[in-house]
Motif scaffolding. Structure first.
Motif, PDB file in Angstrom:
ATOM      1  N   TYR A 146       0.714  -1.338  -0.061  1.00 52.21           N
ATOM      2  CA  TYR A 146       0.018   0.001  -0.012  1.00 52.21           C
ATOM      3  C   TYR A 146       0.923   1.365  -0.096  1.00 52.21           C
ATOM      4  CZ  TYR A 146       0.594   1.658   4.919  1.00 52.21           C
ATOM      5  OH  TYR A 146       1.195   2.145   6.159  1.00 52.21           O
ATOM      6  N   LEU A 165      -5.567  -1.972   6.990  1.00 45.39           N
ATOM      7  CA  LEU A 165      -5.123  -3.103   6.567  1.00 45.39           C
ATOM      8  C   LEU A 165      -5.721  -4.389   7.120  1.00 45.39           C
ATOM      9  CD1 LEU A 165      -1.391  -1.996   6.168  1.00 45.39           C
ATOM     10  CD2 LEU A 165      -2.865  -2.262   4.233  1.00 45.39           C
ATOM     11  N   ARG A 166      -6.215  -4.404   8.330  1.00 40.86           N
ATOM     12  CA  ARG A 166      -6.925  -5.277   8.985  1.00 40.86           C
ATOM     13  C   ARG A 166      -8.121  -5.820   8.494  1.00 40.86           C
ATOM     14  NH1 ARG A 166      -4.204  -3.127  13.885  1.00 40.86           N
ATOM     15  NH2 ARG A 166      -6.179  -2.151  14.404  1.00 40.86           N
ATOM     16  N   ASP A 186      -0.307   3.480  14.420  1.00 42.78           N
ATOM     17  CA  ASP A 186      -1.118   2.172  13.991  1.00 42.78           C
ATOM     18  C   ASP A 186      -2.475   2.743  13.231  1.00 42.78           C
ATOM     19  OD1 ASP A 186      -2.160   3.486  16.182  1.00 42.78           O
ATOM     20  OD2 ASP A 186      -2.491   1.607  17.165  1.00 42.78           O
ATOM     21  N   ALA A 234      -2.703   0.622  10.025  1.00 40.34           N
ATOM     22  CA  ALA A 234      -2.838  -0.817  10.268  1.00 40.34           C
ATOM     23  C   ALA A 234      -4.333  -1.238  10.512  1.00 40.34           C
ATOM     24  CB  ALA A 234      -1.939  -1.206  11.442  1.00 40.34           C
ATOM     25  N   GLN A 263       4.747   5.159   9.754  1.00 38.50           N
ATOM     26  CA  GLN A 263       3.557   4.092  10.566  1.00 38.50           C
ATOM     27  C   GLN A 263       4.456   2.534  10.593  1.00 38.50           C
ATOM     28  OE1 GLN A 263      -0.154   4.703  10.320  1.00 38.50           O
ATOM     29  NE2 GLN A 263       0.639   6.426  11.031  1.00 38.50           N
ATOM     30  N   VAL A 264       3.647   2.178  11.761  1.00 37.57           N
ATOM     31  CA  VAL A 264       3.965   0.791  11.956  1.00 37.57           C
ATOM     32  C   VAL A 264       4.112  -0.239  10.905  1.00 37.57           C
ATOM     33  CG1 VAL A 264       3.538  -1.169  13.556  1.00 37.57           C
ATOM     34  CG2 VAL A 264       3.153   0.883  14.533  1.00 37.57           C
ATOM     35  N   VAL A 265       3.134  -0.216  10.072  1.00 32.07           N
ATOM     36  CA  VAL A 265       3.112  -1.018   8.919  1.00 32.07           C
ATOM     37  C   VAL A 265       3.596   0.031   7.844  1.00 32.07           C
ATOM     38  CG1 VAL A 265       1.938  -2.217   7.099  1.00 32.07           C
ATOM     39  CG2 VAL A 265       1.508  -2.570   9.468  1.00 32.07           C
ATOM     40  N   ARG A 266       4.642   0.199   7.388  1.00 25.52           N
ATOM     41  CA  ARG A 266       5.307   1.398   6.604  1.00 25.52           C
ATOM     42  C   ARG A 266       4.697   1.347   5.119  1.00 25.52           C
ATOM     43  NH1 ARG A 266       9.259   4.365   8.448  1.00 25.52           N
ATOM     44  NH2 ARG A 266      10.179   3.740  10.549  1.00 25.52           N
TER      45      ARG A 266
END
Length: 212
Positions: free
Chosen positions: A2, A100-101, A94, A97, A26-29
């Motif tokens: 993403y 994305l979940r 987060d 994230a 972001q935690v999920v880069r």
């Protein structure tokens, strides 16, 4: 896979480093953070940008696409999910994230942290996703959204809503952001309501809306 995408205006350039730093961190880069800055603005004098953090890709169209510049220029360059946002909010690490979940269960939907129903502007049956809180688009769908006509230039959320087959809520994301200044009651102003109604009047017929 993403990317995050946003646009900005010169009066907000001073806070851009803070906003962009939160997005690239972001935690999920994200693969990249796209920032669209036109070479010529319609409503402002252009001025120099501050230094941009590593991980930000600058898109510089000749003319001002308006608020939809947070979506269309990046969609032409990226093949994964695009998470759009605004330049005057600070997003928690987060925040992405949460989208994305939900994406795992809804791979083709548009995901929105905040939205409202279009019946209040006289065109019931649509969900209007609000870009300030974050909206995630499959890029293939984003590329099907046409450039807004003049009547819809300033109200990208409403214009996009008329071209979306499904919007799924991401309530967990809404609490992971805070405004950098008072956002006011823009959606409730008479001028905004008139612009929203004008844009909705130009939506395609519902039977013409389909997934890419």
């Amino acid at each position: 896979m993403y990317a995050i995408s946003l646009t900005s205006i010169p009066p907000r350039f001073g806070q851009l480093p803070q906003v962009l730093g939160a997005l690239v961190g972001q935690v999920v880069r994200p693969d990249v953070v796209f920032l669209t800055i036109p070479k010529r603005y319609r409503r402002f004098e252009s001025r120099a940008l501050p230094a941009l953090p590593f991980g930000v890709a600058l898109i510089e169209p000749e003319d001002d696409p308006g608020p939809i510049g947070k979506l269309r220029p990046a969609a032409a360059r990226y093949g994964g999910d695009l998470l759009i946002c605004d330049d005057d909010w600070l997003y928690a690490p987060d925040w992405a994230a949460a989208f994305l979940r939900v994406r795992d269960d809804h791979p083709k939907a548009v995901l929105a942290a905040s939205s409202w129903e279009s019946g209040r502007i006289g065109r019931p049956g649509r969900t209007v996703p609000q870009g300030f809180a974050g909206v995630m688009f499959p890029s293939a769908l984003a590329r099907t959204i046409p450039e807004p006509p003049e009547a819809a230039w300033s109200v990208d959320d409403v214009w996009m809503a008329g071209h979306l087959p499904e919007v799924v809520a991401v309530p967990d994301a809404r609490g992971k952001m805070r405004p950098l200044s008072d956002p006011g009651a823009l959606q409730l102003s008479p001028e905004r309501d008139a612009a929203n109604r004008a844009a909705a009047a130009l939506w395609p017929d519902a039977t013409k809306v389909s997934e890419p």
